[in-house]
Design an enzyme around this catalytic site. Structure first.
Site, mmCIF file in Angstrom:
data_model
loop_
_atom_site.group_PDB
_atom_site.id
_atom_site.type_symbol
_atom_site.label_atom_id
_atom_site.label_comp_id
_atom_site.label_asym_id
_atom_site.label_seq_id
_atom_site.Cartn_x
_atom_site.Cartn_y
_atom_site.Cartn_z
ATOM 1 N N LYS A 1 32.377 63.609 51.157
ATOM 2 C CA LYS A 1 33.082 63.679 52.506
ATOM 3 C C LYS A 1 32.565 62.668 53.424
ATOM 4 O O LYS A 1 33.523 62.068 54.093
ATOM 5 C CB LYS A 1 32.591 65.055 53.133
ATOM 6 C CG LYS A 1 33.358 66.421 52.269
ATOM 7 C CD LYS A 1 32.981 67.563 53.088
ATOM 8 C CE LYS A 1 31.552 67.873 53.244
ATOM 9 N NZ LYS A 1 30.781 68.716 52.887
ATOM 10 N N ARG B 1 33.725 76.213 57.126
ATOM 11 C CA ARG B 1 33.050 76.447 55.850
ATOM 12 C C ARG B 1 33.159 77.797 55.411
ATOM 13 O O ARG B 1 32.786 78.117 54.091
ATOM 14 C CB ARG B 1 31.683 76.130 55.989
ATOM 15 C CG ARG B 1 31.160 74.942 55.101
ATOM 16 C CD ARG B 1 29.715 74.657 55.293
ATOM 17 N NE ARG B 1 29.139 73.627 54.647
ATOM 18 C CZ ARG B 1 28.798 72.409 54.659
ATOM 19 N NH1 ARG B 1 29.488 71.772 55.455
ATOM 20 N NH2 ARG B 1 28.236 71.930 53.708
ATOM 21 N N ARG C 1 21.288 60.034 46.553
ATOM 22 C CA ARG C 1 21.902 59.445 47.885
ATOM 23 C C ARG C 1 20.855 58.978 49.036
ATOM 24 O O ARG C 1 19.927 59.746 49.357
ATOM 25 C CB ARG C 1 22.759 60.633 48.365
ATOM 26 C CG ARG C 1 23.388 60.217 50.087
ATOM 27 C CD ARG C 1 24.410 61.004 50.508
ATOM 28 N NE ARG C 1 23.981 62.620 50.296
ATOM 29 C CZ ARG C 1 24.937 63.540 50.681
ATOM 30 N NH1 ARG C 1 26.205 63.220 50.959
ATOM 31 N NH2 ARG C 1 24.519 64.921 50.602
ATOM 32 N N ARG D 1 18.152 62.548 52.925
ATOM 33 C CA ARG D 1 17.988 63.742 53.568
ATOM 34 C C ARG D 1 17.182 64.567 53.051
ATOM 35 O O ARG D 1 16.922 64.555 51.848
ATOM 36 C CB ARG D 1 19.456 64.458 53.547
ATOM 37 C CG ARG D 1 20.256 63.787 54.544
ATOM 38 C CD ARG D 1 21.893 64.261 54.422
ATOM 39 N NE ARG D 1 22.007 65.598 53.829
ATOM 40 C CZ ARG D 1 23.227 65.985 53.636
ATOM 41 N NH1 ARG D 1 24.261 65.394 53.687
ATOM 42 N NH2 ARG D 1 23.155 67.288 53.181
ATOM 43 N N ARG E 1 23.132 74.568 47.564
ATOM 44 C CA ARG E 1 24.103 74.405 48.360
ATOM 45 C C ARG E 1 25.565 74.433 47.676
ATOM 46 O O ARG E 1 26.534 75.076 48.012
ATOM 47 C CB ARG E 1 24.079 72.801 48.824
ATOM 48 C CG ARG E 1 23.276 72.849 50.063
ATOM 49 C CD ARG E 1 22.435 71.359 50.202
ATOM 50 N NE ARG E 1 23.500 70.285 50.256
ATOM 51 C CZ ARG E 1 23.133 69.008 49.929
ATOM 52 N NH1 ARG E 1 22.009 68.743 49.585
ATOM 53 N NH2 ARG E 1 23.935 68.028 50.439
HETATM 54 P P1 ADP Z 1 26.919 69.136 52.111
HETATM 55 O O1 ADP Z 1 28.309 69.251 52.143
HETATM 56 O O2 ADP Z 1 26.680 67.681 51.201
HETATM 57 O O3 ADP Z 1 26.045 70.142 51.849
HETATM 58 P P2 ADP Z 1 26.628 68.828 55.155
HETATM 59 O O4 ADP Z 1 26.098 67.593 55.937
HETATM 60 O O5 ADP Z 1 28.136 69.030 55.179
HETATM 61 O O6 ADP Z 1 26.369 68.551 53.700
HETATM 62 O O7 ADP Z 1 25.996 70.273 55.336
HETATM 63 C C1 ADP Z 1 24.455 70.403 55.319
HETATM 64 C C2 ADP Z 1 24.074 71.515 55.783
HETATM 65 O O8 ADP Z 1 24.303 71.886 57.050
HETATM 66 C C3 ADP Z 1 24.765 72.599 54.889
HETATM 67 O O9 ADP Z 1 24.007 72.919 53.631
HETATM 68 C C4 ADP Z 1 24.588 73.826 55.837
HETATM 69 O O10 ADP Z 1 23.163 74.161 55.804
HETATM 70 C C5 ADP Z 1 24.717 73.263 57.172
HETATM 71 N N1 ADP Z 1 26.335 73.136 57.678
HETATM 72 C C6 ADP Z 1 26.978 72.234 57.854
HETATM 73 N N2 ADP Z 1 28.132 72.624 58.144
HETATM 74 C C7 ADP Z 1 28.310 73.929 58.361
HETATM 75 C C8 ADP Z 1 29.194 74.941 58.973
HETATM 76 N N3 ADP Z 1 30.444 74.415 59.323
HETATM 77 N N4 ADP Z 1 28.470 76.114 58.977
HETATM 78 C C9 ADP Z 1 27.256 76.483 58.706
HETATM 79 N N5 ADP Z 1 26.601 75.527 58.282
HETATM 80 C C10 ADP Z 1 26.926 74.434 58.072
#
Ligand code: ADP
Length: 212
Positions: free
Chosen positions: A14, A85, A124, A159, A170
């Site tokens: 993404k 999400r 990553r 990260r 995740r």
């Molecule tokens: P990835 O999709 O690789 O897990 P992201 O950077 O999109 O990485 O998200 C990292 C973390 O941030 C998620 O595991 C979650 O804990 C939190 N997060 C991100 N977006 C949301 C959302 N829309 N609602 C709730 N938690 C979120």
């Protein structure tokens, strides 16, 4: 310009795909993960939730999102990376759009298999300065000088949630909470499927064709 909602399991690319499209079309890129990592710097509860690979509450995410999409650079469309999400976030987002009198744009589902996704996560590394993303496991994604950003020379970072244990959590969270969104948007006739196994630049090209 249409806005884009990107739905994908962790590490389907993404962030990389968003960076390519953002530069080409000068669109705002909104990553709720990035917004939350920033917020976590002075909020222990958010920090712990991210490290466990769990979802942050809708209340927190919606507040950050509303503030971000009403900024000037979002007026002509933006890429939503990591939001919504859950079905409840999708419903809340529709209400926000209605209040702002904006269209939803198109929804892209970036598909990837779990093993490829895991390699991408665990390898990553990214640039804290300019956001460029690299991977230690894939030759064409390695930085030219180990651990240094090709674009701006900054030292690369990993990260804290990019390890195998958090990845598995995740991924499970994604399957349980986020994958139902695919059906949800499919039924609304908004869903476009794009394979991410092919590589991020190919996936970005397919998405460009959808928004043109
Ligand atoms: P990835 O999709 O690789 O897990 P992201 O950077 O999109 O990485 O998200 C990292 C973390 O941030 C998620 O595991 C979650 O804990 C939190 N997060 C991100 N977006 C949301 C959302 N829309 N609602 C709730 N938690 C979120």
């Amino acid at each position: 310009m249409k806005s884009i909602i990107l739905i994908a399991p962790p590490s389907a690319g993404k962030g990389t795909v968003s960076n390519i499209i953002k530069e080409k079309y000068n669109m705002a890129h909104i990553s709720t993960g990035d917004l939350l990592r920033e917020a976590a710097k002075d909020n222990l509860e958010i920090k712990e939730t991210l490290e466990k690979g769990l979802l942050v509450t809708d209340e927190v995410v919606l507040e950050l999102l509303k503030n971000r999409i009403t900024k000037e650079d979002c007026a002509n469309g933006y890429i939503l990376d990591g939001f919504p999400r859950t079905i409840s976030q999708a419903i809340a987002y529709e209400k926000i759009l209605e209040d702002l009198k904006r269209e939803i744009g198109c929804v892209v589902y970036l598909e990837i298999d779990k093993e490829t996704a895991k390699k991408r996560v665990v390898g990553r590394i990214s640039c804290p300065q300019c956001g460029a993303i690299y991977n230690e496991y894939f030759d064409k994604m390695k930085p030219q000088v180990e651990n240094i950003c090709d674009k701006c020379g900054t030292e690369l970072t990993r990260r804290t949630d990019d390890n195998e244990e958090t990845f598995n959590k995740r991924f499970d969270t994604y399957m349980e909470k986020t994958s139902p969104l695919i059906d949800y948007y499919d039924k609304l006739g908004l869903l476009n499927r794009v394979s991410s196994n092919q590589g991020s630049s190919e996936a970005a090209l397919e998405i460009e064709n959808l928004i043109k």
